[in-house]
Structures are given as structure tokens and as C-alpha cells.
Scaffold this motif. Structure first.
Motif, PDB file in Angstrom:
ATOM      1  N   ASP A  36       0.829  -1.208   0.000  1.00 24.00           N
ATOM      2  CA  ASP A  36       0.000   0.000   0.000  1.00 24.00           C
ATOM      3  C   ASP A  36       0.863   1.257   0.000  1.00 24.00           C
ATOM      4  O   ASP A  36       0.571   2.226  -0.702  1.00 24.00           O
ATOM      5  N   ASN A  40       1.056   4.172  -2.772  1.00 22.49           N
ATOM      6  CA  ASN A  40       0.928   5.589  -2.411  1.00 22.49           C
ATOM      7  C   ASN A  40       2.078   6.408  -2.986  1.00 22.49           C
ATOM      8  O   ASN A  40       1.878   7.520  -3.486  1.00 22.49           O
ATOM      9  N   TRP A  51      -6.483   3.737  -6.110  1.00 22.56           N
ATOM     10  CA  TRP A  51      -7.442   2.644  -6.297  1.00 22.56           C
ATOM     11  C   TRP A  51      -7.371   2.061  -7.703  1.00 22.56           C
ATOM     12  O   TRP A  51      -7.635   0.874  -7.907  1.00 22.56           O
ATOM     13  N   TRP A  54      -4.525  -0.238  -7.347  1.00 25.09           N
ATOM     14  CA  TRP A  54      -4.939  -1.382  -6.539  1.00 25.09           C
ATOM     15  C   TRP A  54      -5.731  -2.382  -7.384  1.00 25.09           C
ATOM     16  O   TRP A  54      -5.449  -3.586  -7.369  1.00 25.09           O
TER      17      TRP A  54
END
Length: 124
Positions: A36, A40, A51, A54
Motif C-alpha cells: 500500500d 501511495n 485505487w 490497486w
């Protein structure tokens, strides 16, 4: 490490974007539990939405716009250029210390960096 093989992928496909994102996240990650954070950092550096990264990394994206794929590929090429620059810097440090046995590699890295920049410019 898997590298995107654009020859085997439709350049406008979700699969191509997924492979670029997976490779970028893997390269950016600093170890277990950092995925994560890596996404970022990629988001901040290249302006690619977290997202979106992701969903692509997890293989859940159903489609990807051509402009987004171009941005993702540009980010991937930028990461490649930075890696080539880092290797070139290491070789130049060794050469400055008297070890000039790898100067041919430095020339090859400069040529590779120029080729990457040409590809990045073609995406714009």
C-alpha cells in the motif's frame, strides 16, 4: 521479477496495464507489508490514482482507457530510466576510483536511457 512483454500483449489491454503496475509496485516496494505504501508513493510521484493501481495490481480492473495506459507505461518507462541512471552512476563512481573496465557498460546504459526517453516522448 516479471517484466511486461508488450510483444505478447495488446497495447490497449487491461493485461498490459496490470503487468506494468505489478512490476512498478514490486520495484517500489521495500519489503513485506509495504504494498500500500508503494502504491501511495507511485500515486504521489506519477499522479496515478491509488485505487486504479490497486484494482490493476489485483487483476480486478475490467477495462483501462488508452490515455491511462499511456500514463502507466510512461511511469513504468520513467522507473526504468531511473534504474538505468542509478547503474550508470555506480559505474561512473567506479571509473572515477580507477576501475574503468566497465566503461563499455556505461556507454550502453547511456544509449538505453536515450532510447527510453524517446519512447516516453512518443507517449505524450
Amino acid at each position: 521479477m516479471r517484466l511486461p512483454k508488450s510483444g505478447n500483449l495488446n497495447p490497449m489491454s487491461v493485461e498490459a496495464a496490470t503487468e506494468y503496475v505489478r512490476t512498478m509496485v514490486q520495484r517500489e516496494s521495500r519489503g513485506p507489508g509495504d504494498l500500500d505504501n508503494a502504491m501511495n508513493r507511485i500515486e504521489q510521484r506519477y499522479g496515478l490514482p491509488f485505487w486504479t493501481l490497486w484494482h490493476l495490481r489485483r487483476g480486478r480492473a475490467k477495462s483501462v482507457e488508452a490515455s491511462l495506459l499511456a500514463r502507466i507505461k510512461g511511469a513504468y518507462l520513467d522507473m526504468c530510466a531511473k534504474q538505468a541512471g542509478n547503474l550508470l552512476h555506480e559505474i561512473e563512481i567506479e571509473a572515477a576510483a580507477g576501475d574503468d573496465t566497465d566503461l563499455d557498460l556505461a556507454d550502453a546504459l547511456r544509449a538505453l536511457a536515450a532510447k527510453i526517453e524517446t519512447r516516453k516522448a512518443a507517449l505524450k
